[in-house]
Design an enzyme around this catalytic site. Structure first.
Site, mmCIF file in Angstrom:
data_model
loop_
_atom_site.group_PDB
_atom_site.id
_atom_site.type_symbol
_atom_site.label_atom_id
_atom_site.label_comp_id
_atom_site.label_asym_id
_atom_site.label_seq_id
_atom_site.Cartn_x
_atom_site.Cartn_y
_atom_site.Cartn_z
ATOM 1 N N LYS A 113 -24.690 25.692 17.422
ATOM 2 C CA LYS A 113 -24.353 24.238 17.968
ATOM 3 C C LYS A 113 -23.167 23.866 17.063
ATOM 4 C CE LYS A 113 -28.497 23.185 17.117
ATOM 5 N NZ LYS A 113 -29.267 24.500 16.838
ATOM 6 N N ARG B 267 -33.956 15.494 18.668
ATOM 7 C CA ARG B 267 -34.849 16.645 18.383
ATOM 8 C C ARG B 267 -35.960 16.189 19.105
ATOM 9 N NH1 ARG B 267 -31.713 18.874 14.127
ATOM 10 N NH2 ARG B 267 -32.642 21.016 13.605
ATOM 11 N N ARG C 68 -25.649 33.399 7.581
ATOM 12 C CA ARG C 68 -24.938 32.135 7.528
ATOM 13 C C ARG C 68 -24.455 31.784 6.241
ATOM 14 N NH1 ARG C 68 -26.410 27.081 10.713
ATOM 15 N NH2 ARG C 68 -28.443 27.489 9.549
ATOM 16 N N ARG D 106 -27.482 28.044 2.649
ATOM 17 C CA ARG D 106 -28.344 26.522 2.739
ATOM 18 C C ARG D 106 -29.897 27.034 2.038
ATOM 19 N NH1 ARG D 106 -27.526 24.296 8.705
ATOM 20 N NH2 ARG D 106 -29.780 24.050 8.535
ATOM 21 N N ARG E 122 -38.702 26.264 11.376
ATOM 22 C CA ARG E 122 -37.748 25.368 12.135
ATOM 23 C C ARG E 122 -37.776 25.998 13.553
ATOM 24 N NH1 ARG E 122 -32.619 26.891 8.698
ATOM 25 N NH2 ARG E 122 -31.583 25.913 10.527
HETATM 26 P P1 AP5 Z 1 -24.436 27.528 13.660
HETATM 27 O O1 AP5 Z 1 -23.303 27.101 14.494
HETATM 28 O O2 AP5 Z 1 -24.498 27.047 12.061
HETATM 29 O O3 AP5 Z 1 -25.783 27.460 14.450
HETATM 30 P P2 AP5 Z 1 -26.593 25.826 14.584
HETATM 31 O O4 AP5 Z 1 -27.212 26.170 15.908
HETATM 32 O O5 AP5 Z 1 -25.871 24.914 14.269
HETATM 33 O O6 AP5 Z 1 -27.631 26.069 13.384
HETATM 34 P P3 AP5 Z 1 -28.414 25.078 12.282
HETATM 35 O O7 AP5 Z 1 -29.450 26.354 11.685
HETATM 36 O O8 AP5 Z 1 -27.305 24.367 11.846
HETATM 37 O O9 AP5 Z 1 -29.339 24.152 13.333
HETATM 38 P P4 AP5 Z 1 -30.494 23.717 12.813
HETATM 39 O O10 AP5 Z 1 -30.666 22.485 14.127
HETATM 40 O O11 AP5 Z 1 -31.798 24.240 12.338
HETATM 41 O O12 AP5 Z 1 -29.916 22.906 11.705
HETATM 42 P P5 AP5 Z 1 -29.610 21.258 11.264
HETATM 43 O O13 AP5 Z 1 -28.561 21.468 10.347
HETATM 44 O O14 AP5 Z 1 -29.254 20.430 12.477
HETATM 45 O O15 AP5 Z 1 -24.204 29.287 13.787
HETATM 46 C C1 AP5 Z 1 -25.384 30.219 13.033
HETATM 47 C C2 AP5 Z 1 -24.680 31.398 12.342
HETATM 48 O O16 AP5 Z 1 -24.441 32.164 13.437
HETATM 49 C C3 AP5 Z 1 -23.321 30.904 11.580
HETATM 50 O O17 AP5 Z 1 -23.535 32.038 10.555
HETATM 51 C C4 AP5 Z 1 -22.194 31.371 12.646
HETATM 52 O O18 AP5 Z 1 -21.009 31.908 11.891
HETATM 53 C C5 AP5 Z 1 -22.809 32.417 13.481
HETATM 54 N N1 AP5 Z 1 -22.428 32.180 14.932
HETATM 55 C C6 AP5 Z 1 -22.326 31.026 15.480
HETATM 56 N N2 AP5 Z 1 -21.949 31.517 17.094
HETATM 57 C C7 AP5 Z 1 -22.053 32.901 17.046
HETATM 58 C C8 AP5 Z 1 -21.639 33.749 18.053
HETATM 59 N N3 AP5 Z 1 -21.450 33.218 19.273
HETATM 60 N N4 AP5 Z 1 -21.736 34.993 17.649
HETATM 61 C C9 AP5 Z 1 -21.921 35.532 16.618
HETATM 62 N N5 AP5 Z 1 -22.249 34.656 15.502
HETATM 63 C C10 AP5 Z 1 -22.124 33.222 15.645
HETATM 64 O O19 AP5 Z 1 -30.958 20.776 10.550
HETATM 65 C C11 AP5 Z 1 -31.506 21.019 9.443
HETATM 66 C C12 AP5 Z 1 -32.578 20.144 9.054
HETATM 67 O O20 AP5 Z 1 -32.139 18.969 9.080
HETATM 68 C C13 AP5 Z 1 -33.836 20.184 10.183
HETATM 69 O O21 AP5 Z 1 -34.758 21.256 9.926
HETATM 70 C C14 AP5 Z 1 -34.434 18.611 9.920
HETATM 71 O O22 AP5 Z 1 -35.280 18.830 8.466
HETATM 72 C C15 AP5 Z 1 -33.298 17.943 9.792
HETATM 73 N N6 AP5 Z 1 -32.849 17.485 10.703
HETATM 74 C C16 AP5 Z 1 -31.638 17.543 11.252
HETATM 75 N N7 AP5 Z 1 -31.436 16.738 12.522
HETATM 76 C C17 AP5 Z 1 -32.419 16.045 12.334
HETATM 77 C C18 AP5 Z 1 -33.258 15.040 13.443
HETATM 78 N N8 AP5 Z 1 -32.343 14.750 14.505
HETATM 79 N N9 AP5 Z 1 -34.349 14.366 13.356
HETATM 80 C C19 AP5 Z 1 -35.110 14.853 12.131
HETATM 81 N N10 AP5 Z 1 -34.641 15.867 11.387
HETATM 82 C C20 AP5 Z 1 -33.364 16.284 11.258
#
Ligand code: AP5
Length: 222
Positions: free
Chosen positions: A17, A92, A130, A163, A174
């Site tokens: 994403k 979410r 990552r 991270r 997660r």
């Molecule tokens: P990446 O693009 O970083 O993946 P992502 O889907 O963004 O994954 P996240 O882990 O950031 O999502 P998340 O939802 O768990 O974390 P968030 O920060 O929102 O890609 C991942 C890896 O794959 C990278 O290394 C990339 O290079 C590689 N890659 C990407 N595409 C590829 C492809 N096509 N082929 C090969 N490799 C590829 O949330 C973290 C925490 O914050 C949550 O656990 C929660 O505690 C809190 N939080 C965040 N939002 C909320 C909310 N709305 N409500 C409550 N708590 C929240």
């Protein structure tokens, strides 16, 4: 009505994403609004509220809705979001989705919800490899998308780090939280006719091309 464009990127942690949102941001001129990034950047571990937020993130649990929703409301009021936004990691759960509907209703509501599909095994591999730039937030993968110099960001030379919540045991929680709470949004947006699905196993470039094609097909942007 002053129509704005709001995309919600859905998918398991690690589906890509953030990677796609950053590419779309450049192409569409809309800001990426990532709740995870905002929490990480503004986290002040010396305040009680900062420590509380960090404790949720370190366990892979959702930060309480009232904190998250207020933060997104504030973010969407900033001038760079006057044309809309690419939402990454928000909403979410159903409470957040309903809050987003209220926030965006005066501007035509959410335009499209691309769901990026990826298996848990592949998500785990992507997340544990990552690396993120400490200064500009650019995202890499040690194998699939490495930086030119190990540990150094290609964009601004910043230090790459792993991270705190990317440890396998936190990633498992997660994923559990995703299936328990966030996956309900698939039915929610499907029923509204907003959901489009993308195979996240493709390369970063292929996923981006498919996203662009879908946005053009639905005449939402591009
Ligand atoms: P990446 O693009 O970083 O993946 P992502 O889907 O963004 O994954 P996240 O882990 O950031 O999502 P998340 O939802 O768990 O974390 P968030 O920060 O929102 O890609 C991942 C890896 O794959 C990278 O290394 C990339 O290079 C590689 N890659 C990407 N595409 C590829 C492809 N096509 N082929 C090969 N490799 C590829 O949330 C973290 C925490 O914050 C949550 O656990 C929660 O505690 C809190 N939080 C965040 N939002 C909320 C909310 N709305 N409500 C409550 N708590 C929240």
């Amino acid at each position: 009505m002053n129509r704005r464009i709001y995309f919600v990127l859905l998918g398991v942690p690690g589906a890509g994403k953030g990677t796609q949102a950053k590419l779309l941001e450049k192409r569409l001129g809309l800001p990426q609004v990532s709740t995870g990034d905002i929490f990480r950047h503004n986290l002040n571990s010396t305040t009680a509220s900062g420590l509380l937020i960090k404790s949720y993130m370190d366990r892979g649990e959702l930060v309480p809705d009232e904190v998250t929703i207020r933060m997104v409301e504030d973010r969407l009021r900033l001038p760079d979001a006057a044309g809309g936004a690419i939402l990454d990691g928000f909403p979410r759960n159903l409470v957040q989705a309903e809050a987003l509907d209220r926030m965006t209703a005066p501007y035509g509501g959410v335009s499209l919800v691309p769901l990026i599909h990826l298996s848990d095994e592949e998500a785990m591999q992507r997340i544990t490899g990552r690396r993120v730039c400490r200064s500009c937030g650019a995202v890499y993968h040690v194998e699939y998308n490495p930086s030119r110099i190990d540990g150094v960001c290609d964009v601004d030379g910043g230090e790459l780090y792993q991270r705190d919540d990317d440890k396998p045991e936190t990633v498992r929680n997660r994923l559990y939280v995703y299936y328990k709470q966030t996956s309900q949004l698939i039915g929610y947006y499907y029923a509204k006719g907003m959901l489009v699905e993308i195979d996240g196993r493709q390369s970063i470039e292929q996923v981006q091309s498919e996203l662009i094609a879908l946005l053009a097909e639905k005449e939402v942007a591009v």
